[in-house]
Design an enzyme around this catalytic site. Sequence first.
Site, PDB file in Angstrom:
ATOM      1  N   SER A 168       0.857  -1.188   0.000  1.00 62.03           N
ATOM      2  CA  SER A 168       0.000   0.000   0.000  1.00 62.03           C
ATOM      3  C   SER A 168       0.886   1.227   0.000  1.00 62.03           C
ATOM      4  O   SER A 168       2.113   1.097   0.034  1.00 62.03           O
ATOM      5  CB  SER A 168      -0.882  -0.004   1.255  1.00 62.03           C
ATOM      6  OG  SER A 168      -0.061   0.122   2.421  1.00 62.03           O
TER       7      SER A 168
ATOM      8  N   HIS B  96      -5.000  -1.658   5.478  1.00 65.34           N
ATOM      9  CA  HIS B  96      -4.449  -3.001   5.717  1.00 65.34           C
ATOM     10  C   HIS B  96      -3.115  -2.942   6.465  1.00 65.34           C
ATOM     11  O   HIS B  96      -2.818  -3.833   7.279  1.00 65.34           O
ATOM     12  CB  HIS B  96      -4.301  -3.759   4.388  1.00 65.34           C
ATOM     13  CG  HIS B  96      -5.629  -4.116   3.795  1.00 65.34           C
ATOM     14  ND1 HIS B  96      -5.818  -4.356   2.450  1.00 65.34           N
ATOM     15  CD2 HIS B  96      -6.854  -4.234   4.361  1.00 65.34           C
ATOM     16  CE1 HIS B  96      -7.098  -4.636   2.229  1.00 65.34           C
ATOM     17  NE2 HIS B  96      -7.746  -4.550   3.362  1.00 65.34           N
TER      18      HIS B  96
ATOM     19  N   GLU C 138      -1.183  -8.042  -2.964  1.00 66.84           N
ATOM     20  CA  GLU C 138      -1.219  -7.147  -4.128  1.00 66.84           C
ATOM     21  C   GLU C 138      -0.262  -7.597  -5.245  1.00 66.84           C
ATOM     22  O   GLU C 138      -0.616  -7.496  -6.426  1.00 66.84           O
ATOM     23  CB  GLU C 138      -0.865  -5.707  -3.711  1.00 66.84           C
ATOM     24  CG  GLU C 138      -2.030  -4.891  -3.166  1.00 66.84           C
ATOM     25  CD  GLU C 138      -2.353  -5.153  -1.702  1.00 66.84           C
ATOM     26  OE1 GLU C 138      -1.674  -5.993  -1.077  1.00 66.84           O
ATOM     27  OE2 GLU C 138      -3.303  -4.526  -1.189  1.00 66.84           O
TER      28      GLU C 138
ATOM     29  N   GLU D  14      -2.842  17.769   3.217  1.00 66.41           N
ATOM     30  CA  GLU D  14      -3.684  16.599   2.929  1.00 66.41           C
ATOM     31  C   GLU D  14      -4.347  16.646   1.571  1.00 66.41           C
ATOM     32  O   GLU D  14      -4.392  17.691   0.928  1.00 66.41           O
ATOM     33  CB  GLU D  14      -4.802  16.514   3.987  1.00 66.41           C
ATOM     34  CG  GLU D  14      -4.319  16.468   5.434  1.00 66.41           C
ATOM     35  CD  GLU D  14      -3.905  15.085   5.885  1.00 66.41           C
ATOM     36  OE1 GLU D  14      -3.618  14.927   7.081  1.00 66.41           O
ATOM     37  OE2 GLU D  14      -3.868  14.159   5.041  1.00 66.41           O
TER      38      GLU D  14
ATOM     39  N   LYS E  99     -14.593  -1.001   3.362  1.00 72.86           N
ATOM     40  CA  LYS E  99     -13.374  -0.190   3.360  1.00 72.86           C
ATOM     41  C   LYS E  99     -13.243   0.598   2.049  1.00 72.86           C
ATOM     42  O   LYS E  99     -12.796   1.738   2.045  1.00 72.86           O
ATOM     43  CB  LYS E  99     -12.163  -1.093   3.571  1.00 72.86           C
ATOM     44  CG  LYS E  99     -10.829  -0.405   3.482  1.00 72.86           C
ATOM     45  CD  LYS E  99      -9.720  -1.356   3.844  1.00 72.86           C
ATOM     46  CE  LYS E  99      -8.373  -0.867   3.410  1.00 72.86           C
ATOM     47  NZ  LYS E  99      -8.269  -0.539   1.985  1.00 72.86           N
TER      48      LYS E  99
END
Length: 500
Positions: free
Chosen positions: A170, A191, A232, A281, A393
């Site tokens: 990720s 995750h 992944e 952000e 999620k």
Amino acid sequence: YSTPPPHLDFRAFVSALRSDNDLADIDAEVDPRLEVAAITRRAYELQSKAPLFNNVKGAHDGLFRILGASGGLSSDPQYPYRRLARHVGLPPTSSLGDFIDTMLSAKGKEPIPPVHVGTGPCKEHKLFGDNIDLTKLPAPLLNKADGGNYIQTMGINIVQHPTKPWVNWSIARAMVLDKTRLVGLIMKPQHIARIYEQWEESGKDMPFAIALGAPPIAVMVSSMPLPEGVTESEYVGALCGEPLELVKCETNDLYVPARSEIVIEGTLSITERAKEGPFGEMHGYSFLDEESVQPIYNVKAITYRGGNAILPISVPGRATGPDETHTLIGTLASAEIRQLLQENGLPVLNVFTPYETQVIWAAVQIDRKKLWTLKTNAEDFCRRIGDLIFRRKCGMQIHRLLIVGDDIDPFNFKDVIWSYASRCRPGMDEYHFEDVAAYGLVPYMSHGPGTKVTGGKVVANCLLPHEYNQEQLWVTCDFENGYPEEIKEKVLRRWTEFGL
Ligand SMILES: Cc1cc2c3c(c1C)C(C)(C)C[C@@H](C(=O)Cc1ccccc1)N3c1c([nH]c(=O)[nH]c1=O)N2C[C@H](O)[C@H](O)[C@H](O)COP(=O)(O)O
Ligand SMILES: [K+]
Ligand SMILES: [Mn+2]
């Protein structure tokens, strides 16, 4: 090594951008303290070429050059999504729909596990022990309000579940804390946070690797909210139809893409924490009262590619020209949301998070003819969709879903806002959800009037009641829909003659 295609090798990707005339080689010295980020931020906002800083002030021993806006929109308005297409081996003329279809194309296919090779470009230089000094690397300060130099914004965070055969990839930010330590955001329900919890329970620090300048298609899948337990790297293999080549880390048993530019490896402490942020952000705000305390990454080794390794960076902010937190996070969450709705038998054609909404909203495009067969109504239909998306999620970052018809192009915000403005009656057509997990980074949640981590979500019905059971009772008044074909052909044929 034979040069692999751009989606499998970051340096080949950079060369492809250069041959697309979509890269600016900046050989003048640029300061990683704010200047690199300011140029990158403006490059997003003007949709200019991707800046490659070949002469970063303070760079030494091949560490490092910096590439900004690797996931920004292309500088050629004829091919707006070409840079994203290059990540996954798609033609330059690809649309966002093609990109989403491609990212979903491996669903249902057998995963293809990666292969382990003995060495690779990322092993050409190695630093251990006293040779590691993160404060001496030109890690960029990305925003004047940032609490540290964020060296990790586009790398892949690689962690393994302590007992299950699950290796998660990720993207999670991290800033330099001192000579040998980083501190980074580990946030539920991500995750990396779920796996970190398992290591906490096991009582052992969690091994990690951060692969920067990893194969672009791997960066895409790392940014995609695939189901829990999916490794992944195996999904990347299924997408490519061939296994990814990984090499073993020097100081732990994790494996990283062999062709990565820079690999940082070590252990994420289950006891030591430090203040992290503020950070500019993805919604365009940096709150100065940020009090985030996060786990510390203890760095045990840095390995990197020769020929002046390249650090990719993302500089999140307003999506006036979207950055990777919009083009990757928004678009890939849209893909997973579409998958979830279609798997549950809903007549959904596509889903997209408009950049104009800072990817906080998602438009869900409905096949109206199929909708008629459900013999349903707005309330039941919208609540069913909200219950599915807001309790999963992949829907975490979405706070408003817009249910629109197939006459609306979800990738065209003018279409989406037209249907929301004209068909969604205030006070009757919006269905609220206050008992679902919120996305805490959204300003009206973190600094808003109500609860901070639950609620604030809504499904907006942008279909008139009769659209649920019959053909639309109106003619849309625009050139496309308001005139018979022969009139439109005649007008188009004579357009230049009229000098319009
Ligand atoms: C493309 C991109 C993505 C993220 C982030 C950034 C960029 C460029 C940066 C580093 C620029 C900003 C940063 C954020 O501040 C944005 C953010 C997004 C989601 C949750 C928290 C923060 N971030 C990030 C992120 N996930 C996070 O857990 N902390 C993060 O730090 N993400 C999103 C995350 O990668 C996706 O949700 C993946 O699906 C997660 O993988 P799984 O858990 O599903 O396996
Ligand atoms: K992921
Ligand atoms: Mn995952």
